[in-house]
Design an enzyme around this catalytic site. Structure first.
Site: not given
Length: 330
Positions: A120, A157, A212, A294
Site C-alpha cells: 500500500h 497498515e 503486509h 502477512e
C-alpha cells in the site's frame, strides 16, 4: 492486508497506550522453531492481501476481513512508528534505474539484490480514482492498488509496512545486500501491483518480499506467508519461480516463528503458515523469487498490540531478514 475500499477514512493518529506443510519445512529449515513457540505460548501470550487469503491451496476456508488486491496489501531503526502524512504534491515516481550491486559492501550477501515491497501507500486513500483503475495480472484484472487495513485505533497498515520494510532494509544492508524499496513514501500513491512486480523483475532481484498485515476478524491470529501458485496465462508465467519462492517462504516462516514467537495463522493455511494463491498480481507477474508475508491481524486486539509495538516490529524485521539470508546463502 485486507483492503478497505474507496470510502476508507484517513488513518487517525495512533492513541497511546503447502501443499507441503510447514511442519516438515520448519523441521528441516529451522529445527525447534515451532517447538520454541509452543514453549513461548505456554509461559506468555505468544501472538502473533494483498488481503486475507481468499483461496488457499490447502483448501482452508478464509474467515473475516475483506479481500485485498494490492501487490497483496514508519522509521528505519526507531522503536516508534514513523510520522508524517501523505504528500498530495508528489507525483508518482518513474521506475528508478536497475540497482547495481554495491561492490564496496561486505558481508555474506555482498552482490545480492533484495527488493522489499511495503504494501500500500499512506497516500492511497487520497487517490481513489487512480488506485481503482484495473491492471492485467495474467489471470484477470485487479485494482491498481488498495488502501490497506488498520487497527481499530487507526494505526494504518501502510504505516506498519513502511516501518518494518525500513528496518528490514537496514538489517539486510548490514549483511552486504543491495536493497531497494518499491516505495518509500516518496510518491503520492501506489505503485500499482503490476509496477511492483516489474520493479523486482527489472532489478534482477535474488529475492523479493512484500510486507503486509491482515484485516481479518477478531480472534483470527498469527502470521502467514503467501506463495505464488504455478500460473501460465497471459502475462503471468510463474513456472520458473514457484519452487524457489516456496523455499524462500518456508525459510521466512520458520525464522519468523523462531524470532518473534508468533504462531502460524489459526484461520488460514491449515496451521502451516503457508498459503498458495494465483490471484495476486504482485506474485503472478514476478519473474524472480517472491513471497508476501502477512505479519499478523490488525483487527485482533492481541495481534494489534504486537503490530503497534516498535520492539515487536524490530523482531518481525529480524525474522524476515534471517529467512532471506538463509535462502540466499543456500
Amino acid at each position: 492486508m485486507s483492503y478497505t475500499g474507496p470510502g476508507f477514512e484517513p488513518p487517525h493518529p495512533r492513541r497511546s497506550r503447502l501443499r507441503r506443510p510447514l511442519v516438515v519445512a520448519v523441521a528441516a529449515l529451522v529445527p525447534g522453531a515451532l517447538a520454541g513457540w509452543l514453549v513461548y505460548a505456554a509461559v506468555g501470550d505468544g501472538g502473533g492481501d494483498e488481503g486475507r487469503a481468499a483461496v488457499a491451496s490447502s483448501g482452508a476456508p478464509t474467515a473475516g476481513g475483506t479481500v485485498s488486491s494490492a501487490a497483496p496489501s514508519p522509521s528505519s531503526s526507531s522503536s516508534s512508528s514513523s510520522s508524517g502524512g501523505p504528500d498530495d504534491q508528489k507525483a508518482p515516481s518513474p521506475t528508478p534505474a536497475t540497482p547495481t550491486p554495491d561492490q564496496s559492501a561486505s558481508g555474506p550477501l555482498k552482490g545480492k539484490v533484495v527488493v522489499i515491497d511495503p504494501g500500500h501507500n499512506p497516500g492511497n486513500f487520497q487517490h481513489t480514482s487512480e488506485i481503482n483503475r484495473t491492471v492485467d495480472i495474467g489471470t484477470g484484472r485487479k485494482e491498481c492498488d488498495t488502501t490497506g487495513t488498520s487497527t481499530n485505533d487507526g494505526y494504518a497498515e501502510a504505516r506498519f509496512t513502511l516501518d518494518v520494510s525500513r528496518r528490514l532494509r537496514e538489517l539486510l544492508e548490514a549483511q552486504g545486500a543491495t536493497v531497494r524499496l518499491t516505495q518509500d513514501e516518496d510518491r503520492a500513491y501506489g505503485p500499482c501491483i503490476d509496477e511492483r512486480a516489474r520493479i523486482g523483475n527489472e532489478a534482477g532481484a535474488d529475492a523479493v518480499v512484500s510486507v503486509h498485515a491482515d484485516g481479518s476478524g477478531a480472534g483470527n491470529r498469527g502470521f502467514h506467508v503467501i506463495l505464488p501458485a504455478v500460473v501460465q496465462r497471459g502475462a503471468a508465467d510463474t513456472r520458473a519461480i514457484a519452487a524457489p519462492s516456496r523455499e524462500l517462504g518456508e525459510r521466512i516462516a520458520g525464522n519468523f516463528v523462531r524470532v518473534t514467537g508468533s504462531a502460524p495463522a489459526n484461520y488460514v493455511g491449515g496451521g502451516t503458515g503457508l498459503v498458495t494463491r494465483d490471484d495476486l498480481g504482485g506474485l503472478n507477474l514476478s519473474t524472480v523469487p517472491k513471497v508476501f508475508i502477512e505479519c499478523g491481524n490488525m483487527r485482533d486486539s492481541k495481534d494489534a498490540a504486537l503490530l503497534t509495538s516498535g520492539a515487536w516490529r524490530q523482531r518481525a524485521a529480524q525474522g524476515i531478514s534471517e529467512g532471506i539470508v538463509s535462502f540466499l546463502r543456500g
